[in-house]
Design a protein around this motif. Sequence first.
Motif, short mmCIF file in Angstrom:
data_model
loop_
_atom_site.label_atom_id
_atom_site.label_comp_id
_atom_site.label_asym_id
_atom_site.label_seq_id
_atom_site.Cartn_x
_atom_site.Cartn_y
_atom_site.Cartn_z
N PRO A 62 49.33 103.94 129.46
CA PRO A 62 50.06 104.72 128.43
C PRO A 62 51.47 104.35 128.43
CG PRO A 62 48.84 106.02 129.95
CD PRO A 62 48.73 104.66 130.31
N LYS A 63 52.15 104.31 127.16
CA LYS A 63 53.45 103.77 127.22
C LYS A 63 54.56 104.35 127.94
CE LYS A 63 56.84 102.90 123.48
NZ LYS A 63 56.87 102.05 122.58
N GLN A 64 54.25 105.57 128.54
CA GLN A 64 55.25 106.35 129.21
C GLN A 64 55.16 105.94 130.82
OE1 GLN A 64 53.36 107.89 127.11
NE2 GLN A 64 52.23 109.42 128.12
N ALA A 65 53.86 105.40 131.39
CA ALA A 65 53.62 105.15 132.46
C ALA A 65 54.75 104.02 133.10
CB ALA A 65 52.16 104.67 132.66
N PRO A 66 54.87 104.31 134.54
CA PRO A 66 55.94 103.37 135.16
C PRO A 66 55.19 101.80 135.35
CG PRO A 66 54.98 105.13 136.79
CD PRO A 66 54.64 105.54 135.20
N GLY A 67 53.97 101.89 135.64
CA GLY A 67 53.18 100.92 135.87
C GLY A 67 51.86 100.90 136.10
N CYS A 68 51.33 100.05 136.72
CA CYS A 68 49.66 99.98 136.97
C CYS A 68 49.43 99.79 138.59
CB CYS A 68 49.24 98.93 136.12
SG CYS A 68 47.31 98.83 136.23
N ARG A 73 45.88 94.48 146.59
CA ARG A 73 46.25 95.87 145.86
C ARG A 73 47.64 95.52 145.38
NH1 ARG A 73 44.29 100.91 145.41
NH2 ARG A 73 42.76 100.26 146.93
N PHE A 74 48.01 96.02 144.10
CA PHE A 74 49.36 95.74 143.53
C PHE A 74 49.82 97.12 142.91
CE2 PHE A 74 47.58 91.70 143.59
CZ PHE A 74 48.43 90.72 144.53
N GLU A 75 50.96 97.21 142.85
CA GLU A 75 51.76 98.25 141.96
C GLU A 75 52.41 97.47 140.92
OE1 GLU A 75 53.10 101.89 140.30
OE2 GLU A 75 51.46 101.85 141.93
N LEU A 76 52.11 97.09 139.79
CA LEU A 76 52.99 96.13 139.07
C LEU A 76 53.59 96.96 137.68
CD1 LEU A 76 50.13 93.43 138.67
CD2 LEU A 76 52.14 93.63 140.12
N GLN A 77 54.73 96.59 137.36
CA GLN A 77 55.53 97.27 136.54
C GLN A 77 55.63 96.14 135.14
OE1 GLN A 77 56.89 97.73 139.85
NE2 GLN A 77 55.91 99.82 139.70
N ALA A 117 48.16 76.08 140.34
CA ALA A 117 47.70 76.38 139.21
C ALA A 117 48.11 77.64 139.00
CB ALA A 117 46.10 76.45 139.61
N VAL A 118 48.41 78.25 137.78
CA VAL A 118 48.81 79.50 137.54
C VAL A 118 47.91 80.33 136.77
CG1 VAL A 118 50.78 80.61 136.45
CG2 VAL A 118 51.22 78.33 137.46
N ARG A 119 47.75 81.66 137.16
CA ARG A 119 46.77 82.62 136.26
C ARG A 119 47.81 83.89 136.04
NH1 ARG A 119 44.85 78.78 135.71
NH2 ARG A 119 42.64 78.04 136.14
N GLN A 120 47.70 84.56 134.83
CA GLN A 120 48.50 85.62 134.79
C GLN A 120 47.86 86.91 134.58
OE1 GLN A 120 52.02 85.18 132.09
NE2 GLN A 120 51.68 87.19 131.17
N PHE A 121 48.46 87.83 135.21
CA PHE A 121 47.74 89.33 135.15
C PHE A 121 48.66 90.04 134.11
CE2 PHE A 121 48.03 93.85 135.99
CZ PHE A 121 46.36 93.97 136.04
N ASP A 122 48.12 90.53 132.91
CA ASP A 122 48.93 91.04 131.82
C ASP A 122 48.73 92.48 131.86
OD1 ASP A 122 49.54 88.72 130.31
OD2 ASP A 122 47.43 88.38 129.54
N LEU A 123 50.12 92.99 131.86
CA LEU A 123 50.15 94.48 131.77
C LEU A 123 50.42 94.95 130.42
CD1 LEU A 123 50.31 97.12 133.73
CD2 LEU A 123 52.87 96.63 133.68
N MET A 124 49.55 95.75 129.66
CA MET A 124 49.70 96.05 128.27
C MET A 124 50.07 97.65 128.24
SD MET A 124 47.04 93.59 126.68
CE MET A 124 45.49 94.08 127.80
N ARG A 125 50.88 98.02 127.40
CA ARG A 125 51.02 99.31 127.15
C ARG A 125 50.70 99.93 125.84
NH1 ARG A 125 54.50 101.29 130.90
NH2 ARG A 125 55.66 99.78 132.13
#
Length: 127
Positions: free
Chosen positions: A35-41, A81-85, A102-110
């Motif tokens: 959700p938009k107001q959540a601090p992270g995942c 385990r991660f806490e990602l903002q 090699a690079v891979r991206q983890f996307d955080l979407m609001r």
Amino acid sequence: MPWLFVLMLLALPVQADESGWLSEFQLRPSECLIPKQAPGCQVVIDFYWQLTQATTVCLYREDEKTPLYCSDNQEVRTRHRFELQQSTRFHLRLEQPPYPSAVRQFDLMRHLQHELRRRRKPPWSLT
């Protein structure tokens, strides 16, 4: 003329990362919808990689000097385990010069709450 085409293909640059030492590199899940107001995942990410031959590689989180995990196996599965903002990149780096990675991206979407609500009535309903 066909030999010219072959020469042109041979002259194309090869990416330094993943060009001979790495067969596969994955992370799952690769995104988190919050959700938009959540601090992270808070997320548990499964990493998997397979090398063309057994050698030492280390997994790094973007902008960190200390590796999350290192292994000298040809095929590796590991879970962290991660806490990602924010969206974060993960680097898998060969620990031998010239240190290709090699690079891979983890996307955080609001998302906005109202965008995901289901309609109670069909769009063609008059009431």
